[in-house]
Scaffold this motif. Sequence first.
Motif, PDB file in Angstrom:
ATOM      1  N   HIS A   1       4.308  36.653 -12.999  1.00 35.16           N
ATOM      2  CA  HIS A   1       5.566  37.305 -12.664  1.00 35.16           C
ATOM      3  C   HIS A   1       5.704  37.451 -11.163  1.00 35.16           C
ATOM      4  N   LYS A   2       4.613  37.850 -10.495  1.00 37.65           N
ATOM      5  CA  LYS A   2       4.667  38.008  -9.047  1.00 37.65           C
ATOM      6  C   LYS A   2       4.941  36.685  -8.365  1.00 37.65           C
ATOM      7  N   CYS A   3       4.284  35.615  -8.832  1.00 38.30           N
ATOM      8  CA  CYS A   3       4.477  34.323  -8.189  1.00 38.30           C
ATOM      9  C   CYS A   3       5.909  33.844  -8.334  1.00 38.30           C
ATOM     10  N   SER A   4       6.504  34.041  -9.533  1.00 43.27           N
ATOM     11  CA  SER A   4       7.867  33.573  -9.735  1.00 43.27           C
ATOM     12  C   SER A   4       8.827  34.351  -8.874  1.00 43.27           C
ATOM     13  N   GLU A   5       8.570  35.667  -8.669  1.00 40.26           N
ATOM     14  CA  GLU A   5       9.427  36.454  -7.796  1.00 40.26           C
ATOM     15  C   GLU A   5       9.329  35.964  -6.358  1.00 40.26           C
ATOM     16  N   GLU A   6       8.104  35.712  -5.891  1.00 36.42           N
ATOM     17  CA  GLU A   6       7.920  35.299  -4.515  1.00 36.42           C
ATOM     18  C   GLU A   6       8.611  33.981  -4.222  1.00 36.42           C
ATOM     19  N   LYS A   7       8.661  33.082  -5.198  1.00 35.72           N
ATOM     20  CA  LYS A   7       9.229  31.766  -4.960  1.00 35.72           C
ATOM     21  C   LYS A   7      10.743  31.809  -4.777  1.00 35.72           C
ATOM     22  N   GLN A   8      11.354  32.967  -5.060  1.00 28.76           N
ATOM     23  CA  GLN A   8      12.786  33.096  -4.859  1.00 28.76           C
ATOM     24  C   GLN A   8      13.129  33.309  -3.385  1.00 28.76           C
ATOM     25  N   PHE A   9      12.133  33.605  -2.571  1.00 29.76           N
ATOM     26  CA  PHE A   9      12.385  33.864  -1.163  1.00 29.76           C
ATOM     27  C   PHE A   9      12.336  32.568  -0.350  1.00 29.76           C
ATOM     28  N   MET A  10      13.158  32.519   0.692  1.00 27.92           N
ATOM     29  CA  MET A  10      13.241  31.328   1.537  1.00 27.92           C
ATOM     30  C   MET A  10      12.029  31.186   2.446  1.00 27.92           C
ATOM     31  N   CYS A  11      11.444  32.314   2.848  1.00 28.92           N
ATOM     32  CA  CYS A  11      10.323  32.264   3.796  1.00 28.92           C
ATOM     33  C   CYS A  11       9.312  33.337   3.417  1.00 28.92           C
TER      34      CYS A  11
ATOM     35  N   TYR B   1      20.965  39.215   4.613  1.00 30.74           N
ATOM     36  CA  TYR B   1      19.516  39.044   4.678  1.00 30.74           C
ATOM     37  C   TYR B   1      18.831  40.004   3.708  1.00 30.74           C
ATOM     38  N   GLU B   2      17.566  39.701   3.425  1.00 35.07           N
ATOM     39  CA  GLU B   2      16.716  40.565   2.616  1.00 35.07           C
ATOM     40  C   GLU B   2      15.291  40.446   3.137  1.00 35.07           C
TER      41      GLU B   2
ATOM     42  N   LEU C   1      13.437  36.275  10.943  1.00 37.81           N
ATOM     43  CA  LEU C   1      13.258  37.618  10.410  1.00 37.81           C
ATOM     44  C   LEU C   1      11.805  37.858  10.007  1.00 37.81           C
ATOM     45  N   ALA C   2      11.196  36.860   9.359  1.00 39.03           N
ATOM     46  CA  ALA C   2       9.793  36.993   8.959  1.00 39.03           C
ATOM     47  C   ALA C   2       8.880  37.094  10.174  1.00 39.03           C
ATOM     48  N   PHE C   3       9.165  36.298  11.206  1.00 40.40           N
ATOM     49  CA  PHE C   3       8.340  36.337  12.424  1.00 40.40           C
ATOM     50  C   PHE C   3       8.463  37.698  13.103  1.00 40.40           C
ATOM     51  N   SER C   4       9.682  38.201  13.238  1.00 38.84           N
ATOM     52  CA  SER C   4       9.890  39.493  13.900  1.00 38.84           C
ATOM     53  C   SER C   4       9.196  40.612  13.135  1.00 38.84           C
ATOM     54  N   ALA C   5       9.283  40.557  11.801  1.00 37.84           N
ATOM     55  CA  ALA C   5       8.627  41.580  10.986  1.00 37.84           C
ATOM     56  C   ALA C   5       7.116  41.518  11.136  1.00 37.84           C
TER      57      ALA C   5
ATOM     58  N   LEU D   1      17.231  31.657  10.132  1.00 36.29           N
ATOM     59  CA  LEU D   1      17.333  33.110  10.246  1.00 36.29           C
ATOM     60  C   LEU D   1      16.254  33.792   9.416  1.00 36.29           C
ATOM     61  N   ALA D   2      15.960  33.239   8.220  1.00 35.80           N
ATOM     62  CA  ALA D   2      14.896  33.805   7.387  1.00 35.80           C
ATOM     63  C   ALA D   2      13.547  33.716   8.086  1.00 35.80           C
TER      64      ALA D   2
END
Length: 348
Positions: A255-265, A303-304, A331-335, A327-328
Amino acid sequence: MDLKAIIMAGGEGKRLKPVSSDTPKPLVPLCGRPVMEHIVLLLKKHGITDICASLKYRPEEIEGYFGSGERLGVNMQYRTENEALGTAGGVKNCADFYGNEDFLVISGDAACDFDLTELMKAHAQHLPAVTIALYPHSEPLRYGLALCDKEGCVRSFIEKPDWERVVTNLVNTGVYIVSPRAMELVPESTVFDFAKDLFPELLRRDEKLLGCPLDGYWCDIGTPKSYYQCCVDALDGKLDIELAGGFEKSPAEEHKCSEEKQFMCRKEVACHDRARLMDRISSAFIDIGAEFDDGFCFKGSDYELRIAAIPYAAALRISTNASDTELAKELAFSASELIKEMENRLDK
């Protein structure tokens, strides 16, 4: 880019013999399939179907198992060393296979789920003599380290250092994209190693060696301990491989893996105290509309951003969506930079 691949599959696996007995290391089962079969499937997943295996120990067993490769949807060839030639020497023995084109080299006895497409894109963009897949490892003493500059070019290699000589956590995984001009420096029918011989010579000649850190999972199954850990990690979903019948991943991890794959980065940031750091992050963002039911999640109109502790490592995972991929990534780099600074200030 279209590449051929060479799988280094000549190892005997002496340290693994308490587990494997006389089985060639590439044929040692990992959740119902030989570890090398997982590598073949990984290559196929990334569009690489012309494959040559460099063999030495019990070559007839490996060739007998994989045959032409048709069963797995690939084209398999084989080259056998009469005498051990080292990593680069064994690949040189396949020169008639790779010809005058760049090609990928990967070990047939390591557990790996790298994004090889990302590695190929980096190589095509920079056109170095060799692109080296690097992996951030918390216990790097068993491996060769690669020290890179801010452009990603490798400046130095440190082979299996003690802690006093550890200056980076990036280990050389033995996954390379190699140009024919680099292989011209490898002598015929001679013991020659990539890390010990070829790479230092390329650096002396001012050839570009590109280091490409990759997310995912990588582990050399060279010892019984690391082998059993890889099996557990595969069942827990930490290693993304295709399990054979009778083996099932943990439903929670799927379940965790499938959720993570929805993200662009996605990006992982190592830390010393992930729970304490997550507490500091939550305290900083609790008053601006963040959600905290599944890690930290903050959403805007375009964004998310999600930050969550990784259950199996001392690290946090950043996942982002945005109106476009760049942009994704930003955002990931800045975070990630913010998280690093917050950890630095934990005890201040």
